[in-house]
Design a protein around this motif. Structure first.
Motif, short mmCIF file in Angstrom:
data_model
loop_
_atom_site.label_atom_id
_atom_site.label_comp_id
_atom_site.label_asym_id
_atom_site.label_seq_id
_atom_site.Cartn_x
_atom_site.Cartn_y
_atom_site.Cartn_z
N UNK A 126 2.80 -2.38 -6.14
CA UNK A 126 3.87 -3.99 -5.83
C UNK A 126 5.12 -3.46 -6.52
N UNK A 127 6.30 -4.05 -5.52
CA UNK A 127 7.03 -3.76 -5.57
C UNK A 127 7.32 -5.03 -6.79
N UNK A 128 8.34 -4.34 -7.22
CA UNK A 128 8.82 -5.70 -8.35
C UNK A 128 10.65 -5.58 -8.21
N UNK A 129 10.90 -4.68 -7.60
CA UNK A 129 12.82 -5.50 -7.22
C UNK A 129 13.23 -4.36 -6.28
N UNK A 179 22.12 0.86 -2.73
CA UNK A 179 23.23 1.36 -3.41
C UNK A 179 24.24 1.28 -2.46
N UNK A 180 25.88 2.07 -3.09
CA UNK A 180 26.71 1.50 -2.70
C UNK A 180 27.05 2.52 -1.20
N UNK A 181 26.05 3.14 -0.95
CA UNK A 181 25.73 4.37 0.45
C UNK A 181 25.01 3.41 1.46
N UNK A 182 24.16 2.13 0.96
CA UNK A 182 22.66 1.24 1.73
C UNK A 182 22.44 1.81 1.78
N UNK A 183 21.53 2.70 1.04
CA UNK A 183 20.21 3.24 0.89
C UNK A 183 19.88 2.33 0.18
N UNK A 184 18.53 1.97 0.56
CA UNK A 184 17.66 0.60 -0.09
C UNK A 184 16.38 1.45 -0.77
N UNK A 185 16.17 0.91 -2.20
CA UNK A 185 15.63 1.36 -3.00
C UNK A 185 14.26 0.09 -3.02
N UNK A 186 14.02 0.78 -4.15
CA UNK A 186 12.67 -0.53 -4.46
C UNK A 186 11.59 0.08 -6.15
N UNK A 187 11.34 -0.86 -6.55
CA UNK A 187 10.54 -0.98 -8.05
C UNK A 187 9.69 -0.48 -7.36
N UNK A 188 8.94 -0.08 -7.70
CA UNK A 188 7.61 0.28 -7.10
C UNK A 188 6.13 0.94 -8.45
N UNK A 189 5.24 0.34 -8.80
CA UNK A 189 4.89 0.81 -9.13
C UNK A 189 3.01 0.92 -8.63
N UNK A 244 0.71 -0.92 0.01
CA UNK A 244 -0.66 0.11 -0.43
C UNK A 244 1.11 1.66 0.27
N UNK A 245 0.75 2.35 -0.89
CA UNK A 245 1.72 3.57 -0.84
C UNK A 245 0.83 4.01 -0.33
N UNK A 246 1.00 5.19 0.33
CA UNK A 246 0.51 6.38 0.82
C UNK A 246 1.45 7.26 -0.22
N UNK A 247 0.02 8.06 -0.43
CA UNK A 247 0.34 9.21 -1.64
C UNK A 247 0.69 10.65 -0.27
N UNK A 248 1.04 11.83 -0.47
CA UNK A 248 1.51 12.93 0.18
C UNK A 248 -0.06 13.79 0.69
N UNK A 249 -1.07 13.28 -0.03
CA UNK A 249 -2.39 14.48 0.91
C UNK A 249 -2.87 12.89 1.60
N UNK A 250 -2.36 12.15 1.83
CA UNK A 250 -3.00 11.47 2.45
C UNK A 250 -3.52 10.04 1.90
N UNK A 280 -2.09 2.78 -13.07
CA UNK A 280 -1.25 3.74 -11.86
C UNK A 280 -0.47 3.80 -13.15
N UNK A 281 0.07 4.51 -12.14
CA UNK A 281 1.98 5.06 -12.09
C UNK A 281 2.98 3.77 -12.66
N UNK A 282 3.51 3.90 -13.70
CA UNK A 282 4.29 2.88 -14.22
C UNK A 282 6.01 2.76 -12.79
#
Length: 64
Positions: free
Chosen positions: A21-24, A28-38, A9-15, A43-45
């Protein structure tokens, strides 16, 4: 990078919340976790975003 199928579930700025879904996952090298989200349906690609557990809630991906 690790490919997955993780419902969320994704919360938008308006609440408001939207299903998605996350597909990946990627760390990164700094240790930050990223997700491939749609958001679904229609909805959004897919896009890479820094994972924020406050605005992206992981949902169960299998039943018990």
């Amino acid at each position: 990078m690790r490919w997955v199928y993780q419902p969320v579930e994704v919360q938008h700025p308006d609440g408001s919340w939207e299903l998605g879904r996350i597909s990946g996952w990627w760390t990164d090298a700094a240790g930050e976790v990223w997700c491939r989200l749609r958001t679904v349906p229609g909805g959004t690609p897919p896009r890479w975003l820094r994972y924020d557990p406050e605005s992206v809630r992981l949902l169960p991906s299998t039943g018990i």
